[in-house]
Enzyme design. Structure first.
Site, PDB file in Angstrom:
ATOM      1  N   CYS A 384     -68.834   1.870  31.355  1.00  0.00           N
ATOM      2  CA  CYS A 384     -70.212   1.713  31.831  1.00  0.00           C
ATOM      3  C   CYS A 384     -71.007   3.002  31.610  1.00  0.00           C
ATOM      4  CB  CYS A 384     -70.229   1.229  33.276  1.00  0.00           C
ATOM      5  SG  CYS A 384     -71.686   0.234  33.620  1.00  0.00           S
ATOM      6  N   GLU A 408     -82.688   6.521  32.318  1.00  0.00           N
ATOM      7  CA  GLU A 408     -82.337   6.597  33.746  1.00  0.00           C
ATOM      8  C   GLU A 408     -82.427   8.054  34.220  1.00  0.00           C
ATOM      9  OE1 GLU A 408     -78.334   5.214  34.662  1.00  0.00           O
ATOM     10  OE2 GLU A 408     -78.642   5.445  36.815  1.00  0.00           O
ATOM     11  N   HIS A 510     -66.812  -3.495  33.142  1.00  0.00           N
ATOM     12  CA  HIS A 510     -65.795  -2.860  33.996  1.00  0.00           C
ATOM     13  C   HIS A 510     -64.457  -3.576  33.846  1.00  0.00           C
ATOM     14  CE1 HIS A 510     -68.395  -0.059  36.194  1.00  0.00           C
ATOM     15  NE2 HIS A 510     -69.331  -0.961  35.984  1.00  0.00           N
ATOM     16  N   GLU A 512     -61.604  -2.573  34.539  1.00  0.00           N
ATOM     17  CA  GLU A 512     -60.684  -2.290  35.653  1.00  0.00           C
ATOM     18  C   GLU A 512     -60.700  -3.404  36.695  1.00  0.00           C
ATOM     19  OE1 GLU A 512     -63.559  -0.824  35.092  1.00  0.00           O
ATOM     20  OE2 GLU A 512     -64.543  -0.074  36.909  1.00  0.00           O
TER      21      GLU A 512
HETATM   22  N1  GLN Z   1     -76.230   3.800  35.849  1.00  0.00           N
HETATM   23  C1  GLN Z   1     -75.896   3.045  34.698  1.00  0.00           C
HETATM   24  C2  GLN Z   1     -76.670   1.745  34.600  1.00  0.00           C
HETATM   25  O1  GLN Z   1     -77.233   1.278  35.558  1.00  0.00           O
HETATM   26  C3  GLN Z   1     -74.403   2.773  34.654  1.00  0.00           C
HETATM   27  C4  GLN Z   1     -73.939   1.877  35.752  1.00  0.00           C
HETATM   28  C5  GLN Z   1     -72.452   1.927  35.940  1.00  0.00           C
HETATM   29  O2  GLN Z   1     -71.770   2.804  35.443  1.00  0.00           O
HETATM   30  N2  GLN Z   1     -71.920   0.989  36.696  1.00  0.00           N
HETATM   31  O3  GLN Z   1     -76.724   1.138  33.559  1.00  0.00           O
END
Ligand code: GLN
Length: 536
Positions: A384, A408, A510, A512
């Site tokens: 991510c 971001e 994710h 995991e």
């Molecule tokens: N902050 C990033 C986003 O919103 C990654 C989010 C995350 O790692 N779960 O895309």
């Protein structure tokens, strides 16, 4: 409200004395032991806080936010349920006080309780019982874990509701398990039962008599001590189960079964085993691989919530599962990227993982860690935010896009290689509005990912708002990046790899969250394998 006449049995797990006793693992371990008898087991976590879900909470407050297939942001105990039962949970498997009140107040506004005063008993407690029965549908047993510690103000409506379930469904169909602490006093070399007596007393005050005590202890519980507890707590001595500290949480179901807990539950609830317990054989074999690994390998997690391991719960478990698949023990090095000494530690590892995250604290260090892994050909898994860092790193250092960043963290970057998803631009409320849950990802067959999964389409879970910006796709590809997987309908990049590197894989989702001890996730399996090769 009519109690439904389902034949489902109900097990309630409460906790006493202190928090963090491992109620989640206890509930999951009981679940696993019943699954091994061929029973259909439902799991439910009741959380006493007013947040509708933990999605807006800081990981330090609440540990990791666990995301289910259907995109619910839930308590991390649902991760334990999924891993121990090898089954998918859904939104309905986690209930919070916030959800219950939201539902009851909405009904009140709609006029559903016309003429009545809306009260905790019966309206809130009925709503809670409805949620318990919803999970009970088509199950043999539902295990409901009540969050918090007996004696807290917040959990009282939940305890009242579970008390009523016995009246509604009959005592032969309901079992109360209380998880408690038996502290050891070094000065007198004694285990003390008084806190447990008090906490059972508190439960009895509200009308719940525990049938089984699960006792967390660091020393063995001898028979006289069990007898004493049985007497004071009004629990049969054979129903006092020891839960000693064990090196791996996956040993807990075996500890319970060795003490006959599964049989006690089956007998008390008048349930018949469909497998005579043989169903635990594969679990035992898996635990043996953890207990007797043939190899060792060191892998670093370079993140920023390192004081609280619960923040990366599923990640840590997935690495352990990757280890199981290779019969290897994974030594996890927890590196806090906000500390300057990480570079020394990175010299001693054979794999580097940059996990997900929010906020710009430590972001430059994470990008530098990716650079280190890429340049030194150390096996790398980005997850991510970890994938986004990898894209930024390649853009800055290989595409010469100076100042490239994610909007971001730098809304005015000249090269927004990571940008907010178009549909996210309209979002005003922050709760439950990320790109959440499962989406299909189509793999390129010439990729490491395809070699790991051995299939062309995979389903993976998401929790993010930003993505790789397709305006920069070509530049990144020219620099040696491979887009190994994408969500085709919207052309969203899901997996990237770096061609001239033995194992560099980063994913927007994710993985995991889908790894299980009995079925390690393919990417974690291959990552650990690559790290073992690197170590050689
Ligand atoms: N902050 C990033 C986003 O919103 C990654 C989010 C995350 O790692 N779960 O895309």
């Amino acid at each position: 409200m009519k109690p439904n006449k389902s034949r489902c049995k109900f097990i309630f797990v409460t906790g006493g004395v202190v928090s963090s006793l491992g109620k989640g693992v206890t509930s999951s371990a009981i679940g696993r032991s019943l699954v091994s008898h061929g029973l259909k087991v439902g799991m439910l976590k009741l959380d006493p806080y007013i947040n509708v879900d933990p999605g807006t909470m800081n990981p330090y407050q609440h540990g990791e936010v666990y995301v289910t297939e259907d995109g619910a942001e839930t308590d991390l105990d649902l991760g334990h349920y999924e891993r121990f039962l090898n089954a998918d949970m859904r939104r309905e498997n986690n209930v919070t006080t916030g959800q219950i009140y939201e539902e009851v107040i909405t009904q009140e506004r709609q006029g559903k309780f016309l003429g009545k005063t809306v009260q905790v008993i019966p309206h809130i407690t009925n709503a809670i019982k409805d949620r318990i029965r919803k999970v009970a549908q088509r199950k043999d047993v539902v295990i409901t874990e009540v969050g918090g510690t007996v004696g807290d103000i917040e959990s009282l409506p939940f305890l009242e509701a579970i008390r009523q379930v016995k009246i509604d469904h009959g005592s032969e169909n309901v079992l109360y398990v209380h998880v408690t602490l038996i502290p050891y006093l070094k000065s007198s070399d004694e285990l003390k039962t008084k806190p447990t007596q008090h906490s059972v007393g508190k439960l009895r005050e509200i009308g719940i008599e525990p049938n089984i005590l699960v006792c967390r202890t660091e020393k063995p519980l001898d028979f006289p001590l069990r007898e004493k507890m049985g007497l004071f707590c009004n629990v049969p001595v054979q129903n006092i189960i020891a839960a000693p500290d064990v090196p791996s949480i996956y040993e807990v179901p075996l500890t319970f079964v060795d003490q006959g807990l599964d049989k006690i539950i089956l007998n008390s609830l008048n349930l018949k085993s469909r497998k005579n317990g043989k169903g635990l054989d594969n679990w035992r074999a898996m635990v043996q691989k953890i207990q007797f690994p043939k190899k060792r390998v060191s892998i670093a997690i370079a993140g920023k919530y390192m004081e609280l391991k619960d923040s990366y719960k599923s990640l840590i478990e997935a690495l352990i599962h990757g280890g199981i698949s290779q019969e290897a023990h994974v030594d996890i090095h927890y590196l806090d990227v906000t500390h300057p000494d990480i570079w020394d530690h990175l010299k001693n590892v054979s794999g580097i993982l940059v996990p997900g995250g929010f906020g710009d604290r430590g972001i430059e260090a994470k990008i530098a860690v990716v650079s280190h892994a890429r340049a030194n050909k150390i096996p790398f898994l980005g997850i991510c935010l970890g994938m986004q860092c990898a894209v930024i790193e390649i853009a800055r250092n290989l595409c010469q896009l100076k100042g490239a960043h994610s909007t971001e963290f730098d809304p005015n970057t000249p090269y927004p290689v990571i940008d907010i998803l178009p549909e996210q631009k309209k979002v005003k409320d922050l709760g439950g509005t990320m790109r959440l849950g499962v989406y299909p990802c189509k793999l390129k067959t010439n990729s490491l990912a395809y070699r790991a999964y051995k299939r062309e389409t995979v389903l993976e879970r998401h929790r993010h708002r930003y993505e790789l910006n397709n305006q920069f796709r070509k530049k990144l590809l020219d620099a040696g990046l491979l887009i190994a997987g994408e969500y085709a309908p919207k052309k969203l990049t899901e997996i990237i790899e770096f061609k001239s590197h033995p194992w560099f894989v980063a994913v927007q989702f994710h993985p995991e969250l889908k790894s299980r001890p009995l079925e390690p996730h393919p990417l974690f399996r291959e990552f650990v394998k690559a790290a073992l090769q690197y170590a050689r």
